[in-house]
Design a protein around this motif. Structure first.
Motif, PDB file in Angstrom:
ATOM      1  N   MET A   1       0.852  -1.203   0.000  1.00 43.35           N
ATOM      2  CA  MET A   1       0.000   0.000   0.000  1.00 43.35           C
ATOM      3  C   MET A   1       0.881   1.244   0.000  1.00 43.35           C
ATOM      4  SD  MET A   1      -3.143  -0.972  -0.006  1.00 43.35           S
ATOM      5  CE  MET A   1      -4.037   0.463   0.598  1.00 43.35           C
ATOM      6  N   THR A   2       0.359   2.303  -0.542  1.00 43.48           N
ATOM      7  CA  THR A   2       1.082   3.573  -0.562  1.00 43.48           C
ATOM      8  C   THR A   2       0.158   4.691  -0.146  1.00 43.48           C
ATOM      9  OG1 THR A   2       2.221   5.175  -1.958  1.00 43.48           O
ATOM     10  CG2 THR A   2       0.578   3.817  -3.027  1.00 43.48           C
ATOM     11  N   SER A   3       0.720   5.727   0.465  1.00 43.18           N
ATOM     12  CA  SER A   3      -0.081   6.891   0.828  1.00 43.18           C
ATOM     13  C   SER A   3      -0.006   7.951  -0.249  1.00 43.18           C
ATOM     14  CB  SER A   3       0.422   7.476   2.154  1.00 43.18           C
ATOM     15  OG  SER A   3       1.705   8.029   1.997  1.00 43.18           O
ATOM     16  N   THR A   4       0.586   7.660  -1.382  1.00 43.43           N
ATOM     17  CA  THR A   4       0.823   8.681  -2.392  1.00 43.43           C
ATOM     18  C   THR A   4      -0.055   8.532  -3.628  1.00 43.43           C
ATOM     19  OG1 THR A   4       2.502   7.401  -3.555  1.00 43.43           O
ATOM     20  CG2 THR A   4       3.236   8.744  -1.698  1.00 43.43           C
ATOM     21  N   ASP A   5      -0.517   7.341  -3.932  1.00 41.25           N
ATOM     22  CA  ASP A   5      -1.217   7.055  -5.187  1.00 41.25           C
ATOM     23  C   ASP A   5      -0.357   7.439  -6.387  1.00 41.25           C
ATOM     24  OD1 ASP A   5      -4.612   7.781  -4.124  1.00 41.25           O
ATOM     25  OD2 ASP A   5      -3.455   5.926  -4.073  1.00 41.25           O
ATOM     26  N   ALA A   6       0.965   7.414  -6.190  1.00 37.81           N
ATOM     27  CA  ALA A   6       1.867   7.809  -7.271  1.00 37.81           C
ATOM     28  C   ALA A   6       1.913   6.733  -8.343  1.00 37.81           C
ATOM     29  CB  ALA A   6       3.267   8.054  -6.717  1.00 37.81           C
ATOM     30  N   ALA A   7       2.284   7.153  -9.550  1.00 44.26           N
ATOM     31  CA  ALA A   7       2.456   6.197 -10.638  1.00 44.26           C
ATOM     32  C   ALA A   7       3.735   5.414 -10.405  1.00 44.26           C
ATOM     33  CB  ALA A   7       2.505   6.955 -11.961  1.00 44.26           C
ATOM     34  N   ALA A   8       4.078   4.559 -11.346  1.00 45.02           N
ATOM     35  CA  ALA A   8       5.287   3.755 -11.231  1.00 45.02           C
ATOM     36  C   ALA A   8       6.498   4.660 -11.090  1.00 45.02           C
ATOM     37  CB  ALA A   8       5.432   2.861 -12.455  1.00 45.02           C
ATOM     38  N   ARG A   9       7.540   4.136 -10.464  1.00 44.93           N
ATOM     39  CA  ARG A   9       8.742   4.918 -10.231  1.00 44.93           C
ATOM     40  C   ARG A   9       9.299   5.438 -11.553  1.00 44.93           C
ATOM     41  NH1 ARG A   9      12.647   1.113  -7.208  1.00 44.93           N
ATOM     42  NH2 ARG A   9      14.183   2.712  -7.666  1.00 44.93           N
ATOM     43  N   PHE A  10       9.801   6.657 -11.519  1.00 45.84           N
ATOM     44  CA  PHE A  10      10.301   7.279 -12.743  1.00 45.84           C
ATOM     45  C   PHE A  10      11.817   7.427 -12.721  1.00 45.84           C
ATOM     46  CE2 PHE A  10       9.096  10.426  -9.656  1.00 45.84           C
ATOM     47  CZ  PHE A  10      10.182  11.265  -9.599  1.00 45.84           C
ATOM     48  N   LEU A  11      12.442   7.191 -11.557  1.00 44.32           N
ATOM     49  CA  LEU A  11      13.894   7.181 -11.475  1.00 44.32           C
ATOM     50  C   LEU A  11      14.349   5.738 -11.285  1.00 44.32           C
ATOM     51  CD1 LEU A  11      14.840  10.212  -9.171  1.00 44.32           C
ATOM     52  CD2 LEU A  11      14.952  10.057 -11.659  1.00 44.32           C
ATOM     53  N   GLU A  12      15.173   5.261 -12.204  1.00 50.01           N
ATOM     54  CA  GLU A  12      15.589   3.866 -12.120  1.00 50.01           C
ATOM     55  C   GLU A  12      16.479   3.613 -10.918  1.00 50.01           C
ATOM     56  OE1 GLU A  12      17.749   0.494 -14.938  1.00 50.01           O
ATOM     57  OE2 GLU A  12      16.932   2.334 -15.815  1.00 50.01           O
ATOM     58  N   ASN A  13      17.369   4.566 -10.611  1.00 46.47           N
ATOM     59  CA  ASN A  13      18.295   4.394  -9.494  1.00 46.47           C
ATOM     60  C   ASN A  13      18.365   5.677  -8.672  1.00 46.47           C
ATOM     61  OD1 ASN A  13      19.441   1.658 -10.096  1.00 46.47           O
ATOM     62  ND2 ASN A  13      20.052   2.687 -11.986  1.00 46.47           N
ATOM     63  N   PRO A  14      17.351   5.947  -7.858  1.00 44.47           N
ATOM     64  CA  PRO A  14      17.410   7.154  -7.034  1.00 44.47           C
ATOM     65  C   PRO A  14      18.546   7.078  -6.019  1.00 44.47           C
ATOM     66  CG  PRO A  14      15.543   5.779  -6.393  1.00 44.47           C
ATOM     67  CD  PRO A  14      16.108   5.178  -7.640  1.00 44.47           C
ATOM     68  N   TYR A  15      19.197   8.217  -5.784  1.00 46.62           N
ATOM     69  CA  TYR A  15      20.338   8.292  -4.871  1.00 46.62           C
ATOM     70  C   TYR A  15      20.267   9.677  -4.236  1.00 46.62           C
ATOM     71  CZ  TYR A  15      25.326   7.757  -3.481  1.00 46.62           C
ATOM     72  OH  TYR A  15      26.515   7.654  -2.802  1.00 46.62           O
ATOM     73  N   ILE A  16      20.101   9.735  -2.924  1.00 51.66           N
ATOM     74  CA  ILE A  16      19.764  10.973  -2.228  1.00 51.66           C
ATOM     75  C   ILE A  16      21.004  11.646  -1.645  1.00 51.66           C
ATOM     76  CG2 ILE A  16      18.498  11.943  -0.264  1.00 51.66           C
ATOM     77  CD1 ILE A  16      16.462   9.674  -0.638  1.00 51.66           C
ATOM     78  N   LEU A  17      21.117  12.953  -1.881  1.00 51.37           N
ATOM     79  CA  LEU A  17      22.068  13.794  -1.168  1.00 51.37           C
ATOM     80  C   LEU A  17      21.272  14.526  -0.098  1.00 51.37           C
ATOM     81  CD1 LEU A  17      24.829  15.107  -0.728  1.00 51.37           C
ATOM     82  CD2 LEU A  17      24.203  16.821  -2.446  1.00 51.37           C
ATOM     83  N   ASP A  18      21.570  14.234   1.167  1.00 52.56           N
ATOM     84  CA  ASP A  18      20.822  14.772   2.294  1.00 52.56           C
ATOM     85  C   ASP A  18      21.649  15.869   2.964  1.00 52.56           C
ATOM     86  OD1 ASP A  18      19.121  15.208   4.391  1.00 52.56           O
ATOM     87  OD2 ASP A  18      19.498  13.302   5.404  1.00 52.56           O
ATOM     88  N   LEU A 390       7.323   5.868  -5.134  1.00 46.83           N
ATOM     89  CA  LEU A 390       7.630   4.534  -4.626  1.00 46.83           C
ATOM     90  C   LEU A 390       6.529   4.046  -3.695  1.00 46.83           C
ATOM     91  CD1 LEU A 390      11.427   4.975  -3.774  1.00 46.83           C
ATOM     92  CD2 LEU A 390      10.432   3.868  -5.779  1.00 46.83           C
ATOM     93  N   PRO A 391       6.325   2.736  -3.627  1.00 42.75           N
ATOM     94  CA  PRO A 391       5.354   2.208  -2.665  1.00 42.75           C
ATOM     95  C   PRO A 391       5.870   2.379  -1.247  1.00 42.75           C
ATOM     96  CG  PRO A 391       6.547   0.421  -3.722  1.00 42.75           C
ATOM     97  CD  PRO A 391       6.944   1.663  -4.445  1.00 42.75           C
ATOM     98  N   LEU A 392       4.950   2.590  -0.334  1.00 43.29           N
ATOM     99  CA  LEU A 392       5.311   2.796   1.062  1.00 43.29           C
ATOM    100  C   LEU A 392       5.479   1.450   1.754  1.00 43.29           C
ATOM    101  CD1 LEU A 392       5.567   5.369   2.882  1.00 43.29           C
ATOM    102  CD2 LEU A 392       3.269   4.823   3.700  1.00 43.29           C
ATOM    103  N   PRO A 393       6.638   1.191   2.363  1.00 40.92           N
ATOM    104  CA  PRO A 393       6.830  -0.087   3.062  1.00 40.92           C
ATOM    105  C   PRO A 393       6.052  -0.112   4.366  1.00 40.92           C
ATOM    106  CG  PRO A 393       8.733   1.321   3.377  1.00 40.92           C
ATOM    107  CD  PRO A 393       7.833   2.040   2.412  1.00 40.92           C
ATOM    108  N   PRO A 394       5.873  -1.280   4.959  1.00 41.05           N
ATOM    109  CA  PRO A 394       5.149  -1.362   6.240  1.00 41.05           C
ATOM    110  C   PRO A 394       5.857  -0.530   7.310  1.00 41.05           C
ATOM    111  CG  PRO A 394       5.439  -3.544   5.277  1.00 41.05           C
ATOM    112  CD  PRO A 394       6.285  -2.623   4.475  1.00 41.05           C
ATOM    113  N   GLU A 395       5.110   0.304   8.015  1.00 37.16           N
ATOM    114  CA  GLU A 395       5.731   1.158   9.028  1.00 37.16           C
ATOM    115  C   GLU A 395       6.267   0.344  10.205  1.00 37.16           C
ATOM    116  OE1 GLU A 395       2.045   2.836  11.602  1.00 37.16           O
ATOM    117  OE2 GLU A 395       2.036   3.396   9.481  1.00 37.16           O
ATOM    118  N   GLU A 396       5.808  -0.907  10.332  1.00 43.84           N
ATOM    119  CA  GLU A 396       6.295  -1.750  11.407  1.00 43.84           C
ATOM    120  C   GLU A 396       7.807  -1.988  11.314  1.00 43.84           C
ATOM    121  OE1 GLU A 396       3.653  -2.391   9.585  1.00 43.84           O
ATOM    122  OE2 GLU A 396       2.061  -2.107  11.094  1.00 43.84           O
TER     123      GLU A 396
END
Length: 453
Positions: A1-18, A390-396
């Motif tokens: 399940m996802t809380s975004t209702d977003a379409a399929a991922r559009f970045l093949e390899n996301p990599y975050i600069l935080d 992206l789909p939302l993983p289980p918060e557990e």
């Protein structure tokens, strides 16, 4: 399940600069989404926590990296995220950023107008006041720097995600206008972004057992579509009408909020779950070490003006107050007023209220400040999932044990982040500026001197 209702991922390899990565709230969220990240963090204490948690980290000044080491950043980085220091913009801070808001807006317009870096720095110096005020501009300066980077061949960040206190909403609106109007590329073109509506979101609406409000900006490079905001999954909390969301609406709540009762609600066609209480996440009936037995209540140290009679109280059946850097000062007691055991929140408990894993390896000094400054990982998961489609993983998963990095792995991380496997190197901030504990002590000393006069 996802809380975004977003379409399929559009970045093949996301990599975050935080940027301004803190002890790792957004990086943990990225880990839960199976997205790699690299954090840049000034504070040595927070870096100690990050190394023990196994998080890739540059112990460095964000501004200095942009000026001097931008070309050393991995070229694969394609998502820019940041929560710049908010003290000067927050209600709890001195307000220097709010006073300089119009001037900062002018600097943003100068940045996107292609004004040279030296002139931008001169304009920022003219603002005076707290130097942290200018740090809120660093994400925009990074986005522009990427366009002139040789290492990246001028490739822009595909996604930008920013979060701050509600007082910065007006500034994020200027960011939105700048991104949609286009950033200046050295080849003379404009790089355009699509930006979601800038909103202030209550974290308890995403399952965080805490009432905390953060203003979010999510942008995608034109061609990736307009990003959605994360959809609420839980009810919001109203302290004047404290009810639990659920199917049995109708009865009144007790005055102290102890008998929270349901209120119906739907978001995006899905029923909302009840907001999460402190008692649910801190309970000890599952045998977890360090749990806290209900009933209890927490007396806030925040916003009281020093008068204990004016301090707010939340019970174990309510969400926590906003977790701040002073969280360890909040008293914990039984409903009859006698002290609970222990009578202050443990750091692990404060981390759990922020949705960090229960055994997260908090390290270094001033752990309370680290916890209070962090992005709640569960909230970060919702925001990143919406931004990246992206789909939302289980918060557990956030309630599972977090693996502490082995000594050899910590040495490797430290060597990358500090330039030395066992200490700080030349790229690290100067020792007098790296410790939030030192800054807290200096602030306390100044306050004491003022009190003596």
């Amino acid at each position: 399940m996802t809380s975004t209702d977003a379409a399929a991922r559009f970045l093949e390899n996301p990599y975050i600069l935080d940027l301004f990565a803190g002890p790792g709230g957004l990086d943990i969220a990225a880990h839960m989404l199976d997205v790699p990240s690299l954090g840049i963090e000034w504070d040595k204490d927070a870096c100690e926590t990050r190394y023990r948690a196994g998080l890739r980290t540059w112990h460095a000044d964000v501004s200095a990296v942009r000026r001097e080491r931008f070309e050393d950043l991995p070229e694969e980085l394609n998502v820019l995220a940041g929560g710049p220091p908010c003290q000067t913009y927050s209600v709890a801070g001195g307000g220097a950023g709010r006073k300089a808001l119009d001037e900062v807006k002018q600097v943003i317009h100068a940045l996107v107008g292609g004004v040279p870096e030296e002139e931008i720095d001169a304009q920022l110096k003219e603002l005076g006041g707290d130097p942290r005020t200018a740090l809120v501009l660093e994400p925009l300066r990074y986005a522009i720097a990427a366009l002139g980077s040789r290492n990246r061949a001028g490739r822009p960040f595909d996604v930008i995600v920013l979060e701050q206190v509600p007082a910065v909403k007006a500034l994020w609106e200027v960011y939105r206008e700048a991104l949609e109007a286009g950033l200046p590329h050295p080849d003379g073109t404009r790089v355009l972004y699509k930006v979601a509506k800038v909103e202030t979101l209550p974290t308890e609406a995403y399952g965080v057992p805490q009432t905390r409000r953060r203003t979010i900006l999510i942008a995608r490079l034109e061609g990736h579509g307009t990003p959605p905001l994360p959809r609420a999954t839980h009810h919001t909390y109203n302290p004047q009408k404290p009810r639990r969301g659920g199917p049995d609406d109708g009865a009144a709540a007790a005055p102290d909020g102890r008998d929270q009762l349901p209120a119906a609600g739907i978001e995006g066609g899905r029923p909302l779950r009840p907001w999460v209480s402190m008692g649910e996440v801190l309970k000890d009936d599952d045998g977890r070490p360090g749990g806290r037995r209900a009933p209890f209540e927490i007396v806030s140290n925040y916003g009281s003006g020093g008068d204990p009679k004016k301090r707010g109280i939340r019970t174990d059946r309510q969400p926590s107050f906003t977790v701040t850097g002073k969280v360890s000062r909040n008293a914990v007691r039984y409903p009859d007023g006698t002290p609970h055991t222990p009578d202050r929140l443990r750091i692990s408990e404060a981390g759990i209220l922020q949705t960090f894993p229960p055994n997260y390896p908090w390290s270094g000094g001033d752990k309370s400040q680290q916890v209070g400054n962090a992005v709640p990982p569960l909230f970060g998961m919702h925001v990143l999932a919406a931004a990246l489609g992206l789909p939302l993983p289980p918060e557990e998963r956030l309630r599972e044990d977090w693996p502490e990095a082995a000594a050899e792995d910590r040495a490797t991380l430290r060597k990358e982040g500090c330039g030395s496997p066992d200490g700080c190197g030349p790229n690290c901030p100067r020792p007098e500026g790296q410790s939030s504990a030192a800054a807290e002590a200096a602030s306390a000393g100044a306050s004491a001197k003022r009190s003596e006069k």
